[in-house]
Design an enzyme around this catalytic site. Structure first.
Site, PDB file in Angstrom:
ATOM      1  N   SER A  42       0.811  -1.228   0.000  1.00  0.00           N
ATOM      2  CA  SER A  42       0.000   0.000   0.000  1.00  0.00           C
ATOM      3  C   SER A  42       0.843   1.276   0.000  1.00  0.00           C
ATOM      4  O   SER A  42       0.833   2.046   0.961  1.00  0.00           O
ATOM      5  CB  SER A  42      -0.950   0.006   1.200  1.00  0.00           C
ATOM      6  OG  SER A  42      -1.922  -0.987   1.056  1.00  0.00           O
ATOM      7  N   CYS A  46       3.161   6.943  -7.292  1.00  0.00           N
ATOM      8  CA  CYS A  46       3.147   8.281  -7.902  1.00  0.00           C
ATOM      9  C   CYS A  46       4.097   9.244  -7.189  1.00  0.00           C
ATOM     10  O   CYS A  46       4.490  10.266  -7.753  1.00  0.00           O
ATOM     11  CB  CYS A  46       1.731   8.851  -7.882  1.00  0.00           C
ATOM     12  SG  CYS A  46       0.549   7.904  -8.860  1.00  0.00           S
ATOM     13  N   VAL A  84       3.857 -15.247  -6.539  1.00  0.00           N
ATOM     14  CA  VAL A  84       2.952 -16.292  -7.017  1.00  0.00           C
ATOM     15  C   VAL A  84       3.360 -16.639  -8.446  1.00  0.00           C
ATOM     16  O   VAL A  84       3.387 -15.779  -9.321  1.00  0.00           O
ATOM     17  CB  VAL A  84       1.485 -15.835  -6.952  1.00  0.00           C
ATOM     18  CG1 VAL A  84       0.564 -16.889  -7.574  1.00  0.00           C
ATOM     19  CG2 VAL A  84       1.082 -15.577  -5.500  1.00  0.00           C
ATOM     20  N   TYR A 442     -16.849  32.405  -7.594  1.00  0.00           N
ATOM     21  CA  TYR A 442     -16.023  33.546  -8.028  1.00  0.00           C
ATOM     22  C   TYR A 442     -15.616  34.395  -6.839  1.00  0.00           C
ATOM     23  O   TYR A 442     -16.420  34.721  -5.964  1.00  0.00           O
ATOM     24  CB  TYR A 442     -16.770  34.429  -9.024  1.00  0.00           C
ATOM     25  CG  TYR A 442     -16.162  35.820  -9.118  1.00  0.00           C
ATOM     26  CD1 TYR A 442     -14.900  35.995  -9.696  1.00  0.00           C
ATOM     27  CD2 TYR A 442     -16.812  36.927  -8.579  1.00  0.00           C
ATOM     28  CE1 TYR A 442     -14.325  37.262  -9.743  1.00  0.00           C
ATOM     29  CE2 TYR A 442     -16.243  38.189  -8.630  1.00  0.00           C
ATOM     30  CZ  TYR A 442     -14.993  38.349  -9.206  1.00  0.00           C
ATOM     31  OH  TYR A 442     -14.397  39.579  -9.256  1.00  0.00           O
ATOM     32  N   TRP A 450     -15.431  35.666 -15.126  1.00  0.00           N
ATOM     33  CA  TRP A 450     -15.742  34.574 -16.043  1.00  0.00           C
ATOM     34  C   TRP A 450     -14.643  33.540 -15.909  1.00  0.00           C
ATOM     35  O   TRP A 450     -13.528  33.736 -16.374  1.00  0.00           O
ATOM     36  CB  TRP A 450     -15.815  35.069 -17.493  1.00  0.00           C
ATOM     37  CG  TRP A 450     -17.098  35.774 -17.829  1.00  0.00           C
ATOM     38  CD1 TRP A 450     -17.313  37.122 -17.865  1.00  0.00           C
ATOM     39  CD2 TRP A 450     -18.343  35.157 -18.154  1.00  0.00           C
ATOM     40  NE1 TRP A 450     -18.606  37.400 -18.194  1.00  0.00           N
ATOM     41  CE2 TRP A 450     -19.274  36.200 -18.384  1.00  0.00           C
ATOM     42  CE3 TRP A 450     -18.772  33.835 -18.264  1.00  0.00           C
ATOM     43  CZ2 TRP A 450     -20.602  35.964 -18.720  1.00  0.00           C
ATOM     44  CZ3 TRP A 450     -20.093  33.597 -18.614  1.00  0.00           C
ATOM     45  CH2 TRP A 450     -20.989  34.648 -18.834  1.00  0.00           C
TER      46      TRP A 450
END
Length: 469
Positions: A42, A46, A84, A442, A450
C-alpha cells in the site's frame, strides 16, 4: 473452517479489497492471505519521482499502510517477498515462491482469489538485462534501486530519459533537480502525448526552461555499455552519453501469470471483469459468465471508457483503489459496482500544471466522432490580483450535439484542478451549451469573474453552432 481469500499483489487494489472484505467479515468467517513479491504494501508509486528529487522523504513516507498494520488491525496474513508463480484453477490453489528463502515453494488453497498484480513498464526491444544502470520506475522497489544507483560512487552525471509521458517528464525534472545533465527523448512530435500536440508544446517549453535537453521525433535504437554499465543511448540521430537511463515508455497490464494460468484477457491485454470486478470469460463454473470466486482489480484489468463505451486500459492509482474497494465490498457480502472511467489525470513540470480528461482529438477521430475544438487563454485569478498567471483550456465537443468529449488544461498555479469540473461535466454527459450556465464560484483570489472553464465552454458552443451539420 473459514472461507479463504487469497490476494495476489499487495498494493492499492489488492489491499483495498482485503481491507473492505475484512470490514464486513471477521477472521472466524474469512481468512485473508496476501502475497506481495516486493518489500512494501500500500504505497504511493506516484510519489517516487518526488522522492528521487528530494522533495519528499521516502520510502516510509510513501507507505499508506505497512504490513504490520494489516496483520495487527485487519487480520490479513501479509507475506512479503513471495511471488505467485502459478494458479491452479482445478485444485483452487496458488503456488508461490519465497524469494528470500532459497526459492522455497508453497501452495495455498483459496475459495476466493483477487488478482491485483498491477502493471509493468513497457520494455523496449533494445533493453538488455546484463547492462546495469537502466531503470523502469513502477514500484517502490524500483525507486529504491534507482536511488541507490544515484547515490553510489562514482555519482552519475548524465541521465537520459526515454519517453515523455507522465513518468518521463516527472523523472526528467527529478533528475535535473539532483544536479544531473538530463536529456529527454521521445519519438512523438511533443512530450506528454496524453494531451494534444498543441498543448504538449507548452510542456516542452517548460522542460527546456528547466535546462532539460528535449529531443522529439527521435527513436532509440539501443544502448552502449562500458564495463557492464550503460554508457550511452543510441538513436537514429546520434549517440547520447548516459550514466543512467530511465524508461518512461508507459506500462502494460501485468498479466503474464494470468495468461499462463488460463485466465481470459481482454482486447487491451488486461483482465476482463464485470461491474462488480468479477472475472468474466469461459470456462466458468458459476453459470453467469463469471469465473466463480475469481476477482481482479487495479492496473492489471481493462475497464470501459464512459465516453466511447469501448474497453480501455488506463492505469491510475485512483482507479485501482476504487476497483479494489468494489471487489472487497462484494466479497464481504455487500454490493458495489465500478462504472468505468473518463481518464482524468494531472501532473506538473516545475510550476506548470498539466491536466486532461476524456478524449484527445485523435481519440475522438478514432472513435468516429465529428468534432470541434475550442482553445482559450485566461488567468487563474482576476488579472489585477497578485499571483494571477496564465492558463490555457482546450475543449473537444461533438459536432451537432455539442456533447463534451474531452478537455485539457495547461497553466500555472491553481489551474490543473479545474479539470475536475470538466470531468464531472463529462461524466454526466453535458453539452458545452449546458456548461456555459454552470454556477461556479467567483472571488478575485480564486478566479476571474468569467472562469476559464466557462469562457472555453462558451467558445466551444459557438464553434458547435457555426459548424455545418
Amino acid at each position: 473452517m473459514p472461507e479463504r481469500m487469497v490476494i495476489v499483489g499487495g498494493d492499492a487494489a489488492g489491499m483495498s479489497a482485503g481491507s473492505q472484505a475484512r470490514r464486513l467479515r471477521g477472521p472466524d468467517d474469512l481468512e485473508i492471505i496476501a502475497f506481495e513479491r516486493g518489500h512494501f504494501t500500500s504505497y504511493s508509486a506516484c510519489g517516487v519521482p518526488y522522492w528521487i528529487s528530494g522533495l519528499v522523504d521516502g520510502p516510509d513516507a510513501l507507505i499508506a499502510r505497512d504490513p504490520e498494520t494489516f496483520r495487527r488491525k485487519h487480520a490479513i496474513d501479509v507475506r512479503l517477498r513471495h511471488e505467485v508463480t502459478a494458479i491452479d484453477l482445478d485444485r483452487r490453489e496458488v503456488i508461490a515462491r519465497a524469494l528470500d528463502d532459497g526459492g522455497r515453494e508453497l501452495r495455498e488453497r483459496f475459495d476466493t482469489l483477487v488478482y491485483a498484480t498491477g502493471a509493468v513498464p513497457v520494455a523496449p526491444p533494445w533493453e538488455q538485462d546484463d547492462i546495469a544502470g537502466i531503470f523502469g520506475v513502477q514500484t517502490l522497489d524500483d525507486g529504491s534501486a534507482l536511488r541507490a544507483w544515484l547515490d553510489a560512487e562514482p555519482r552519475p552525471q548524465r541521465a537520459v530519459v526515454v519517453g515523455g509521458g507522465y513518468v518521463g517528464v516527472e523523472m526528467a525534472e527529478a533528475l535535473i533537480r539532483r544536479g544531473l545533465a538530463v536529456t529527454l527523448v521521445d519519438r512523438g512530435p511533443q512530450p506528454m502525448s496524453t494531451v494534444d500536440p498543441d498543448m504538449g508544446a507548452m510542456v516542452r517549453e517548460a522542460l527546456c526552461g528547466l535546462g532539460i535537453d528535449v529531443r522529439t521525433g527521435v527513436s532509440v535504437t539501443g544502448v552502449a555499455e562500458r564495463g557492464g554499465r550503460v554508457s550511452a543511448v543510441l538513436t537514429g540521430s546520434g549517440e547520447l552519453p548516459a550514466d543512467v537511463v530511465v524508461l518512461g515508455l508507459g506500462v502494460r497490464p501485468n498479466t503474464a501469470l494470468a495468461e499462463r494460468s488460463g485466465l481470459p484477457l481482454g482486447v487491451t491485454g488486461g483482465l476482463r471483469t464485470d461491474l462488480r470486478m468479477r472475472l468474466v470469460g469461459a470456462p466458468g463454473p458459476s453459470g453467469d459468465g463469471t469465473m466463480g470466486g475469481i476477482w481482479a482489480a487495479g492496473d492489471c484489468v481493462e475497464t470501459v471508457h464512459r465516453v466511447t463505451g469501448q474497453p480501455v486500459h488506463i492505469p491510475l492509482g485512483t482507479h485501482a483503489n476504487k476497483q479494489g474497494r468494489v471487489a472487497g465490498i462484494n466479497i464481504g457480502g455487500g454490493y458495489a459496482t465500478f462504472p468505468g472511467v473518463v481518464g482524468t489525470a494531472v501532473t506538473k513540470v516545475c510550476d506548470l500544471e498539466v491536466a486532461r480528461t476524456g478524449l484527445r482529438e485523435r481519440d475522438a477521430a478514432q472513435a468516429g466522432y465529428a468534432y470541434v475544438t475550442a482553445t482559450v487563454e485566461s488567468n487563474n485569478r482576476a488579472g489585477y490580483f497578485p499571483g494571477a498567471a496564465p492558463m490555457t483550456v482546450k475543449l473537444i465537443a461533438e459536432r451537432g450535439t455539442g456533447l463534451l468529449l474531452g478537455a485539457q488544461i495547461v497553466g500555472r498555479s491553481e489551474s490543473a484542478k479545474r479539470i475536475d469540473v470538466l470531468a464531472v461535466a463529462l461524466w454526466n454527459r453535458m453539452t458545452v451549451t449546458e456548461m456555459t450556465a454552470l454556477d461556479l464560484g467567483y472571488a478575485p483570489p480564486f478566479a476571474p469573474v468569467w472562469d476559464p472553464v466557462l469562457v472555453a465552454a462558451r467558445k466551444a458552443a459557438d464553434a458547435v453552432g457555426a459548424a455545418p451539420s
